[in-house]
Design a protein around this motif. Structure first.
Motif, PDB file in Angstrom:
ATOM      1  N   TRP A 260       0.846  -1.212   0.000  1.00 53.26           N
ATOM      2  CA  TRP A 260       0.000   0.000   0.000  1.00 53.26           C
ATOM      3  C   TRP A 260       0.878   1.257   0.000  1.00 53.26           C
ATOM      4  N   LYS A 261       2.006   1.196   0.737  1.00 56.76           N
ATOM      5  CA  LYS A 261       2.870   2.391   0.824  1.00 56.76           C
ATOM      6  C   LYS A 261       3.442   2.740  -0.553  1.00 56.76           C
ATOM      7  N   CYS A 262       3.938   1.732  -1.284  1.00 59.06           N
ATOM      8  CA  CYS A 262       4.500   2.003  -2.616  1.00 59.06           C
ATOM      9  C   CYS A 262       3.408   2.500  -3.558  1.00 59.06           C
TER      10      CYS A 262
ATOM     11  N   GLU B 226       1.842  11.543  11.035  1.00 58.78           N
ATOM     12  CA  GLU B 226       2.362  10.286  11.603  1.00 58.78           C
ATOM     13  C   GLU B 226       3.696   9.900  10.967  1.00 58.78           C
ATOM     14  N   GLY B 227       4.789  10.223  11.656  1.00 57.88           N
ATOM     15  CA  GLY B 227       6.116   9.827  11.173  1.00 57.88           C
ATOM     16  C   GLY B 227       6.365   8.349  11.412  1.00 57.88           C
ATOM     17  N   ALA B 228       5.922   7.842  12.569  1.00 61.01           N
ATOM     18  CA  ALA B 228       6.127   6.428  12.912  1.00 61.01           C
ATOM     19  C   ALA B 228       5.141   5.555  12.155  1.00 61.01           C
TER      20      ALA B 228
ATOM     21  N   VAL C 164       9.961  17.614  22.857  1.00 62.03           N
ATOM     22  CA  VAL C 164      10.407  16.377  22.209  1.00 62.03           C
ATOM     23  C   VAL C 164      10.423  15.290  23.268  1.00 62.03           C
ATOM     24  N   SER C 165       9.870  14.130  22.912  1.00 68.35           N
ATOM     25  CA  SER C 165       9.884  13.015  23.866  1.00 68.35           C
ATOM     26  C   SER C 165      10.788  11.922  23.333  1.00 68.35           C
ATOM     27  N   CYS C 166      11.569  11.296  24.218  1.00 66.63           N
ATOM     28  CA  CYS C 166      12.368  10.146  23.764  1.00 66.63           C
ATOM     29  C   CYS C 166      12.625   9.193  24.927  1.00 66.63           C
ATOM     30  N   TRP C 167      13.202   8.061  24.582  1.00 68.59           N
ATOM     31  CA  TRP C 167      13.392   6.966  25.530  1.00 68.59           C
ATOM     32  C   TRP C 167      14.694   7.156  26.290  1.00 68.59           C
TER      33      TRP C 167
ATOM     34  N   ALA D  62      15.500  11.397   4.088  1.00 72.79           N
ATOM     35  CA  ALA D  62      14.292  11.254   3.254  1.00 72.79           C
ATOM     36  C   ALA D  62      12.993  11.058   4.041  1.00 72.79           C
ATOM     37  N   THR D  63      13.007  10.192   5.060  1.00 71.33           N
ATOM     38  CA  THR D  63      11.726   9.916   5.730  1.00 71.33           C
ATOM     39  C   THR D  63      11.255  11.149   6.511  1.00 71.33           C
ATOM     40  N   GLY D  64      12.143  11.737   7.284  1.00 71.16           N
ATOM     41  CA  GLY D  64      11.761  12.909   8.093  1.00 71.16           C
ATOM     42  C   GLY D  64      11.374  14.090   7.218  1.00 71.16           C
TER      43      GLY D  64
ATOM     44  N   GLY E 293      20.840  11.718   0.413  1.00 73.61           N
ATOM     45  CA  GLY E 293      19.497  12.145   0.824  1.00 73.61           C
ATOM     46  C   GLY E 293      18.681  11.053   1.494  1.00 73.61           C
ATOM     47  N   ARG E 294      19.164   9.797   1.495  1.00 73.62           N
ATOM     48  CA  ARG E 294      18.364   8.720   2.089  1.00 73.62           C
ATOM     49  C   ARG E 294      18.167   8.939   3.592  1.00 73.62           C
ATOM     50  N   THR E 295      19.226   9.436   4.261  1.00 70.33           N
ATOM     51  CA  THR E 295      19.138   9.627   5.713  1.00 70.33           C
ATOM     52  C   THR E 295      18.030  10.613   6.065  1.00 70.33           C
TER      53      THR E 295
ATOM     54  N   ARG F 222      23.397   7.304  20.650  1.00 68.07           N
ATOM     55  CA  ARG F 222      23.185   6.771  19.296  1.00 68.07           C
ATOM     56  C   ARG F 222      21.836   6.088  19.155  1.00 68.07           C
ATOM     57  N   PHE F 223      21.114   5.878  20.272  1.00 70.05           N
ATOM     58  CA  PHE F 223      19.777   5.285  20.189  1.00 70.05           C
ATOM     59  C   PHE F 223      18.678   6.360  20.158  1.00 70.05           C
ATOM     60  N   GLY F 224      19.084   7.640  20.139  1.00 68.63           N
ATOM     61  CA  GLY F 224      18.083   8.703  20.093  1.00 68.63           C
ATOM     62  C   GLY F 224      17.544   9.064  21.465  1.00 68.63           C
ATOM     63  N   GLY F 225      18.331   8.807  22.515  1.00 64.60           N
ATOM     64  CA  GLY F 225      17.921   9.170  23.880  1.00 64.60           C
ATOM     65  C   GLY F 225      18.728  10.367  24.372  1.00 64.60           C
ATOM     66  N   ILE F 226      18.035  11.323  25.040  1.00 63.72           N
ATOM     67  CA  ILE F 226      18.695  12.557  25.487  1.00 63.72           C
ATOM     68  C   ILE F 226      19.277  12.361  26.885  1.00 63.72           C
TER      69      ILE F 226
ATOM     70  N   PRO G  18       3.950  12.256  15.957  1.00 60.86           N
ATOM     71  CA  PRO G  18       4.404  11.032  16.607  1.00 60.86           C
ATOM     72  C   PRO G  18       5.370  10.315  15.667  1.00 60.86           C
ATOM     73  N   ALA G  19       6.650  10.241  16.033  1.00 60.06           N
ATOM     74  CA  ALA G  19       7.649   9.684  15.106  1.00 60.06           C
ATOM     75  C   ALA G  19       8.607   8.763  15.865  1.00 60.06           C
ATOM     76  N   ALA G  20       8.048   7.985  16.807  1.00 63.68           N
ATOM     77  CA  ALA G  20       8.916   7.087  17.583  1.00 63.68           C
ATOM     78  C   ALA G  20       8.497   5.632  17.391  1.00 63.68           C
ATOM     79  N   ILE G  21       7.377   5.253  18.000  1.00 60.04           N
ATOM     80  CA  ILE G  21       6.959   3.840  17.947  1.00 60.04           C
ATOM     81  C   ILE G  21       5.439   3.746  17.756  1.00 60.04           C
ATOM     82  N   GLU G  22       4.947   2.509  17.672  1.00 64.44           N
ATOM     83  CA  GLU G  22       3.534   2.273  17.388  1.00 64.44           C
ATOM     84  C   GLU G  22       2.667   2.414  18.652  1.00 64.44           C
TER      85      GLU G  22
HETATM   86  P1  NAD Z   1      15.069   5.425  15.671  1.00 68.41           P
HETATM   87  O1  NAD Z   1      15.418   4.179  16.399  1.00 68.41           O
HETATM   88  O2  NAD Z   1      16.148   6.158  14.917  1.00 68.41           O
HETATM   89  O3  NAD Z   1      14.448   6.497  16.703  1.00 68.41           O
HETATM   90  C1  NAD Z   1      13.397   6.180  17.553  1.00 68.41           C
HETATM   91  C2  NAD Z   1      13.223   7.326  18.542  1.00 68.41           C
HETATM   92  O4  NAD Z   1      12.053   7.026  19.315  1.00 68.41           O
HETATM   93  C3  NAD Z   1      14.371   7.489  19.528  1.00 68.41           C
HETATM   94  O5  NAD Z   1      14.603   8.872  19.725  1.00 68.41           O
HETATM   95  C4  NAD Z   1      13.828   6.868  20.813  1.00 68.41           C
HETATM   96  O6  NAD Z   1      14.398   7.457  21.986  1.00 68.41           O
HETATM   97  C5  NAD Z   1      12.352   7.201  20.693  1.00 68.41           C
HETATM   98  N1  NAD Z   1      11.494   6.336  21.483  1.00 68.41           N
HETATM   99  C6  NAD Z   1      11.489   4.989  21.536  1.00 68.41           C
HETATM  100  N2  NAD Z   1      10.542   4.564  22.403  1.00 68.41           N
HETATM  101  C7  NAD Z   1       9.924   5.678  22.888  1.00 68.41           C
HETATM  102  C8  NAD Z   1       8.874   5.913  23.803  1.00 68.41           C
HETATM  103  N3  NAD Z   1       8.234   4.910  24.412  1.00 68.41           N
HETATM  104  N4  NAD Z   1       8.511   7.196  24.055  1.00 68.41           N
HETATM  105  C9  NAD Z   1       9.138   8.220  23.460  1.00 68.41           C
HETATM  106  N5  NAD Z   1      10.140   8.059  22.582  1.00 68.41           N
HETATM  107  C10 NAD Z   1      10.528   6.804  22.310  1.00 68.41           C
HETATM  108  O7  NAD Z   1      13.871   5.052  14.707  1.00 68.41           O
HETATM  109  P2  NAD Z   1      13.398   5.770  13.366  1.00 68.41           P
HETATM  110  O8  NAD Z   1      14.143   5.183  12.222  1.00 68.41           O
HETATM  111  O9  NAD Z   1      13.395   7.247  13.577  1.00 68.41           O
HETATM  112  O10 NAD Z   1      11.900   5.217  13.233  1.00 68.41           O
HETATM  113  C11 NAD Z   1      10.839   5.767  14.000  1.00 68.41           C
HETATM  114  C12 NAD Z   1       9.509   5.248  13.464  1.00 68.41           C
HETATM  115  O11 NAD Z   1       9.389   5.571  12.080  1.00 68.41           O
HETATM  116  C13 NAD Z   1       9.302   3.737  13.540  1.00 68.41           C
HETATM  117  O12 NAD Z   1       7.928   3.492  13.731  1.00 68.41           O
HETATM  118  C14 NAD Z   1       9.714   3.266  12.145  1.00 68.41           C
HETATM  119  O13 NAD Z   1       9.118   2.022  11.811  1.00 68.41           O
HETATM  120  C15 NAD Z   1       9.149   4.390  11.313  1.00 68.41           C
HETATM  121  N6  NAD Z   1       9.747   4.530   9.984  1.00 68.41           N
HETATM  122  C16 NAD Z   1      11.071   4.753   9.838  1.00 68.41           C
HETATM  123  C17 NAD Z   1      11.610   4.925   8.570  1.00 68.41           C
HETATM  124  C18 NAD Z   1      13.063   5.256   8.372  1.00 68.41           C
HETATM  125  O14 NAD Z   1      13.445   5.508   7.229  1.00 68.41           O
HETATM  126  N7  NAD Z   1      13.890   5.294   9.425  1.00 68.41           N
HETATM  127  C19 NAD Z   1      10.773   4.823   7.439  1.00 68.41           C
HETATM  128  C20 NAD Z   1       9.414   4.606   7.616  1.00 68.41           C
HETATM  129  C21 NAD Z   1       8.909   4.469   8.898  1.00 68.41           C
END
Ligand code: NAD
Length: 428
Positions: free
Chosen positions: A94-96, A327-329, A241-244, A190-192, A186-188, A271-275, A303-307
């Motif tokens: 569906w995305k493509c 919806e980024g995530a 901004v919220s992060c893990w 691209a999604t954001g 540009g791939r890095t 490197r995991f995106g945590g502050i 919302p661009a973190a998790i489901e």
């Molecule tokens: P990532 O691992 O680079 O970053 C995830 C971020 O979410 C981190 O900052 C982390 O601290 C934060 N996080 C994790 N759990 C959290 C929580 N419970 N509360 C708040 N923050 C939390 O991941 P990403 O590549 O940025 O992907 C994020 C989402 O986007 C995912 O759903 C992924 O499937 C989706 N997505 C990513 C891409 C891509 O190109 N990277 C493409 C399409 C969809």
């Protein structure tokens, strides 16, 4: 039955069924699209560093390739299941289709935890994965990419194994390769950036100027940091901004009412995106509970973190001021929250449209690899902008015309295109 009782594949099928009904698809088309066309399950034997042999389970699922070769990532995850891979392969179709790139949907996986594997063992796993599916994938059949816990090095090992077996150079076989080894500039970003290209058009439609808006974002990872960067370049202000937090094993929201400084926050992000919480406090950020990001008085939520973050239980907490949710995530909103968002008249840019910039750029990588001619970053991002903008308007115009929720309109366009391709080929 509540959606919580479904597994991912059942959720994907339920979403499909709803739109199939709306589109009036015939029984054969429904039967075809409710399931993957092909599923490969295989064993990957790996000689471990201690001399023992270990068997890993691998998968590749090709949901549909009526519009072009399959496309989708390969995940390494200890809890990987075939149902998750099947659902993700369907969502890739569906995305493509919604961004109208000539690719189908596929996904792959291996049940493993790469943290517990040496580099050599990971290389053997990647090469073994290719050996098991080599006859069923390829630049004109099915094109893999990195996904959860796989990276450009894994892709290069896989490409190398494919080329050794096939005898030649086939850089268009896989995407997510390192820049300089067939990867795309540009791939890095691209999604954001793609999220913000669609957000920019949504603001235009609502007659809002970016410089008069404030946003709150969940995540500071690959998607969110580039979404914040481009939104700020447009003049928007991100106040939270919220992060893990790896140390405390919970999430926090970092707030600065006059607007966050992205580069400063990134300089104290791991490197995991945590502050780093203590450093953020020193820099004057308020540290609030993890879900406070969604309660902020802002115009835009990203919302661009998790489901499963915006749910029936917490959707009532979002401010009356919110006008757009981008919806980024993948899957950040549950079906219960969707009902409330729709009732409130908030403009929702659904995940598989908003975050399709990643796969679109992967497609550009494949095109460049096949030509063996590489574009500048500006060219890549310019083409990405055109694709995302066109896809946004196709969805929003259908939503307006048919009075549909944006998510349903996006599904209707995507499923309609795939069903048409299957029909035109004489499959159904
Ligand atoms: P990532 O691992 O680079 O970053 C995830 C971020 O979410 C981190 O900052 C982390 O601290 C934060 N996080 C994790 N759990 C959290 C929580 N419970 N509360 C708040 N923050 C939390 O991941 P990403 O590549 O940025 O992907 C994020 C989402 O986007 C995912 O759903 C992924 O499937 C989706 N997505 C990513 C891409 C891509 O190109 N990277 C493409 C399409 C969809």
């Amino acid at each position: 039955m509540s959606s919580k009782a479904f597994n991912s594949f059942q959720i994907a099928q339920a979403q499909f069924d709803k739109v199939a009904e709306y589109l009036g698809l015939d029984a054969a088309t429904r039967e075809l699209l409710r399931y993957p066309l092909r599923e490969y399950h295989f064993a990957i034997p790996v000689r471990m560093d201690d001399g023992s042999m270990k068997i890993f389970r691998g998968f590749r699922v090709q949901h549909n390739d009526a519009r072009g070769p399959g496309k989708g990532g390969i995940r390494f995850h200890p809890q990987e299941t075939i149902d998750t891979v099947k659902a993700l392969s369907m969502w890739m179709t569906w995305k493509c289709a919604v961004v109208d790139i000539p690719l189908g949907g596929a996904k792959g996986g291996v049940i493993c935890d790469p943290h517990n594997l040496s580099q050599r063992e990971q290389e053997q796993l990647c090469r073994g994965w290719i050996r098991q599916v080599v006859r069923n994938v390829g630049p004109v059949a099915d094109v893999p990419a990195p996904d959860v816990m796989t990276n450009s090095q894994h892709m290069l090992w896989m490409l190398d194994e494919f080329e050794r077996i096939m005898g030649g150079r086939f850089p268009g076989f896989i995407t997510g390769k390192p820049v300089g080894m067939g990867g795309s500039l540009g791939r890095t970003e691209a999604t954001g950036y793609g999220v913000v290209f669609t957000l920019r058009e949504a603001m235009k439609e609502l007659g809002i100027k970016a410089e008069n808006t404030e946003a709150s974002v969940q995540g500071l990872g690959n998607v969110s940091r580039y979404a914040i960067e481009l939104y700020q370049q447009l003049g928007g202000k991100v106040i939270a901004v919220s992060c893990w937090d790896q140390t405390d094993q919970c999430s926090y929201t970092y707030r600065k009412m006059k607007g966050i400084d992205l580069q400063q926050l990134l300089s104290i992000t791991d490197r995991f995106g945590g502050i780093n919480k203590a450093k953020a406090q020193e820099l004057g950020y308020e540290v609030l509970p993890g879900d406070a990001w969604m309660e902020q008085e802002v115009d835009i939520l990203i919302p661009a973190a998790i489901e499963n973050q915006l749910t029936g239980d917490n959707i009532g907490k979002i401010s009356q001021r919110v006008k757009i949710i981008a919806e980024g995530a993948n899957g950040p909103t549950t079906p219960e929250a969707d009902v409330k968002i729709r009732e409130r008249g908030i403009l929702l840019i659904p995940d598989f449209l908003a975050n399709a910039g990643g796969v679109t750029c992967s497609y550009f990588e494949q095109v460049q690899s096949n030509m063996n001619y590489f574009w500048s970053k500006e060219e890549v991002l310019g083409k990405l902008d055109m694709k995302m903008t066109a896809a946004y308007y196709a969805v929003s115009e259908l939503a307006r015309r048919e009075k549909l929720y944006m998510r349903d309109a996006a599904y209707a366009i995507a499923i309609g295109r795939v069903a048409q391709a299957c029909h035109d080929r004489g499959w159904v």
